[in-house]
Motif scaffolding. Sequence first.
Motif, PDB file in Angstrom:
ATOM      1  N   ASP A 101      12.040 -69.877  31.434  1.00  0.00           N
ATOM      2  CA  ASP A 101      12.703 -69.187  32.881  1.00  0.00           C
ATOM      3  C   ASP A 101      11.480 -68.978  33.674  1.00  0.00           C
ATOM      4  O   ASP A 101      10.412 -69.569  33.653  1.00  0.00           O
ATOM      5  N   ASP A 102      11.602 -68.514  34.896  1.00  0.00           N
ATOM      6  CA  ASP A 102      10.789 -68.244  36.044  1.00  0.00           C
ATOM      7  C   ASP A 102       9.699 -67.304  35.618  1.00  0.00           C
ATOM      8  O   ASP A 102       8.742 -67.246  36.484  1.00  0.00           O
ATOM      9  N   TYR A 103       9.622 -66.763  34.671  1.00  0.00           N
ATOM     10  CA  TYR A 103       8.737 -65.921  34.115  1.00  0.00           C
ATOM     11  C   TYR A 103       7.811 -66.386  32.879  1.00  0.00           C
ATOM     12  O   TYR A 103       6.942 -65.551  32.390  1.00  0.00           O
ATOM     13  N   GLY A 104       8.238 -67.667  32.472  1.00  0.00           N
ATOM     14  CA  GLY A 104       7.713 -68.231  31.264  1.00  0.00           C
ATOM     15  C   GLY A 104       8.171 -67.814  30.107  1.00  0.00           C
ATOM     16  O   GLY A 104       7.579 -67.977  28.985  1.00  0.00           O
ATOM     17  N   LEU A 105       9.137 -67.213  30.056  1.00  0.00           N
ATOM     18  CA  LEU A 105      10.015 -66.654  28.647  1.00  0.00           C
ATOM     19  C   LEU A 105      11.045 -67.787  28.242  1.00  0.00           C
ATOM     20  O   LEU A 105      11.352 -68.560  29.139  1.00  0.00           O
ATOM     21  N   ASP A 106      11.358 -67.868  26.778  1.00  0.00           N
ATOM     22  CA  ASP A 106      12.334 -68.717  26.566  1.00  0.00           C
ATOM     23  C   ASP A 106      13.816 -68.282  26.907  1.00  0.00           C
ATOM     24  O   ASP A 106      14.019 -66.977  27.000  1.00  0.00           O
ATOM     25  N   GLU A 107      14.413 -69.205  27.702  1.00  0.00           N
ATOM     26  CA  GLU A 107      15.815 -68.908  28.022  1.00  0.00           C
ATOM     27  C   GLU A 107      16.622 -69.985  27.256  1.00  0.00           C
ATOM     28  O   GLU A 107      16.355 -70.955  27.337  1.00  0.00           O
ATOM     29  N   LEU A 108      17.713 -69.278  26.329  1.00  0.00           N
ATOM     30  CA  LEU A 108      18.738 -70.434  25.906  1.00  0.00           C
ATOM     31  C   LEU A 108      19.338 -71.376  26.789  1.00  0.00           C
ATOM     32  O   LEU A 108      20.048 -70.791  27.683  1.00  0.00           O
ATOM     33  N   SER A 109      19.271 -72.478  26.588  1.00  0.00           N
ATOM     34  CA  SER A 109      19.881 -73.487  27.557  1.00  0.00           C
ATOM     35  C   SER A 109      21.131 -74.066  26.989  1.00  0.00           C
ATOM     36  O   SER A 109      22.243 -73.998  27.520  1.00  0.00           O
ATOM     37  N   SER A 110      21.279 -74.435  25.524  1.00  0.00           N
ATOM     38  CA  SER A 110      22.456 -75.002  24.890  1.00  0.00           C
ATOM     39  C   SER A 110      22.103 -74.846  23.566  1.00  0.00           C
ATOM     40  O   SER A 110      20.837 -74.938  22.941  1.00  0.00           O
ATOM     41  N   PHE A 111      23.237 -74.909  22.610  1.00  0.00           N
ATOM     42  CA  PHE A 111      23.070 -74.867  21.240  1.00  0.00           C
ATOM     43  C   PHE A 111      23.187 -76.344  20.802  1.00  0.00           C
ATOM     44  O   PHE A 111      23.362 -77.388  21.294  1.00  0.00           O
ATOM     45  N   VAL A 112      22.479 -76.646  19.613  1.00  0.00           N
ATOM     46  CA  VAL A 112      22.315 -77.968  19.322  1.00  0.00           C
ATOM     47  C   VAL A 112      22.181 -78.234  17.447  1.00  0.00           C
ATOM     48  O   VAL A 112      21.881 -77.033  16.913  1.00  0.00           O
ATOM     49  N   VAL A 113      22.930 -79.205  17.285  1.00  0.00           N
ATOM     50  CA  VAL A 113      22.962 -79.299  15.396  1.00  0.00           C
ATOM     51  C   VAL A 113      21.834 -80.169  15.198  1.00  0.00           C
ATOM     52  O   VAL A 113      22.049 -81.542  15.922  1.00  0.00           O
ATOM     53  N   LEU A 114      21.122 -80.081  14.341  1.00  0.00           N
ATOM     54  CA  LEU A 114      20.019 -80.846  13.664  1.00  0.00           C
ATOM     55  C   LEU A 114      20.242 -81.319  12.597  1.00  0.00           C
ATOM     56  O   LEU A 114      20.959 -80.707  11.493  1.00  0.00           O
ATOM     57  N   SER A 115      19.811 -82.580  12.028  1.00  0.00           N
ATOM     58  CA  SER A 115      19.648 -82.653  10.752  1.00  0.00           C
ATOM     59  C   SER A 115      18.785 -81.831  10.255  1.00  0.00           C
ATOM     60  O   SER A 115      17.449 -82.115  10.587  1.00  0.00           O
ATOM     61  N   GLU A 116      18.852 -81.384   8.985  1.00  0.00           N
ATOM     62  CA  GLU A 116      17.860 -80.451   8.335  1.00  0.00           C
ATOM     63  C   GLU A 116      16.718 -81.437   7.856  1.00  0.00           C
ATOM     64  O   GLU A 116      15.516 -80.729   7.782  1.00  0.00           O
ATOM     65  N   GLU A 117      16.856 -82.323   7.491  1.00  0.00           N
ATOM     66  CA  GLU A 117      15.759 -83.189   7.049  1.00  0.00           C
ATOM     67  C   GLU A 117      14.568 -83.682   8.302  1.00  0.00           C
ATOM     68  O   GLU A 117      15.243 -83.889   9.365  1.00  0.00           O
ATOM     69  N   VAL A 118      13.432 -83.336   7.909  1.00  0.00           N
ATOM     70  CA  VAL A 118      12.487 -83.265   8.995  1.00  0.00           C
ATOM     71  C   VAL A 118      11.826 -84.782   8.891  1.00  0.00           C
ATOM     72  O   VAL A 118      11.486 -85.354   8.059  1.00  0.00           O
ATOM     73  N   GLY A 119      12.236 -85.343  10.176  1.00  0.00           N
ATOM     74  CA  GLY A 119      11.762 -86.796  10.353  1.00  0.00           C
ATOM     75  C   GLY A 119      10.098 -87.170  10.387  1.00  0.00           C
ATOM     76  O   GLY A 119       9.655 -87.889   9.834  1.00  0.00           O
TER      77      GLY A 119
END
Length: 229
Positions: A101-119
Amino acid sequence: EDIEILNERIDQFGVTEPDIRLQGSSQILIEIPGAADPERVNSFLRGKGSLTFQMVDQELTTQLNSYFNQNPTEAFTDAGQIRQPDFLPAGKIATAHYINDDYGLDELSSFVVLSEEVGLDGIHIANAVTGTNPITGQPTVNFELDASGGELFYKLTSTNTGELMAVVQDGKVKAMATITEPIRNNVQITGFGLDEARDLSIVLKTAALPIELIVVSQQAVGASLGEDS
């Protein structure tokens, strides 16, 4: 080895002449001159550079965002963790894309579903530097992978061309990009603020500490106090 890594991290941070020495058998004393931001220094010292590349399930991502939009109270557990709905199959995890965000803090944009497997795991990053996208002017983080990492990333990107890949830092999606072609050794990602990109590249470049570092005491000494003591 721990002291060498800490020294390199602080040197990359731009602090001149830090004093780092072993104190007893299990503690490291660090004295940093100048008016450094304590929280930022703290994050540098403890940062493990946790970064992974994981594939996005776009169909389930759409379903997840729709579900949480209709049921906003279901998005987080009482402990503040993102809830894992029952419709997510095994091997899929719900997380979120965060932007600055404008203060450099994390701001939630959207939810995401990932494959648990790390590529690909960030341990295969041989070097990381910041740059600028010549078209958009956005800050970029440019990675160079080691040989085995290059092979893993080539396999990941060649088998998932046209799919969406997420860059995940400490469990949070920090950037997403469509794989347009197979990539082997050199990777460029965007989606970071300038300070965030710079901090991330430094932590990754200086590697993870072999042991977990716990900050047991931290204090700032002002100029007048220093003169008195």
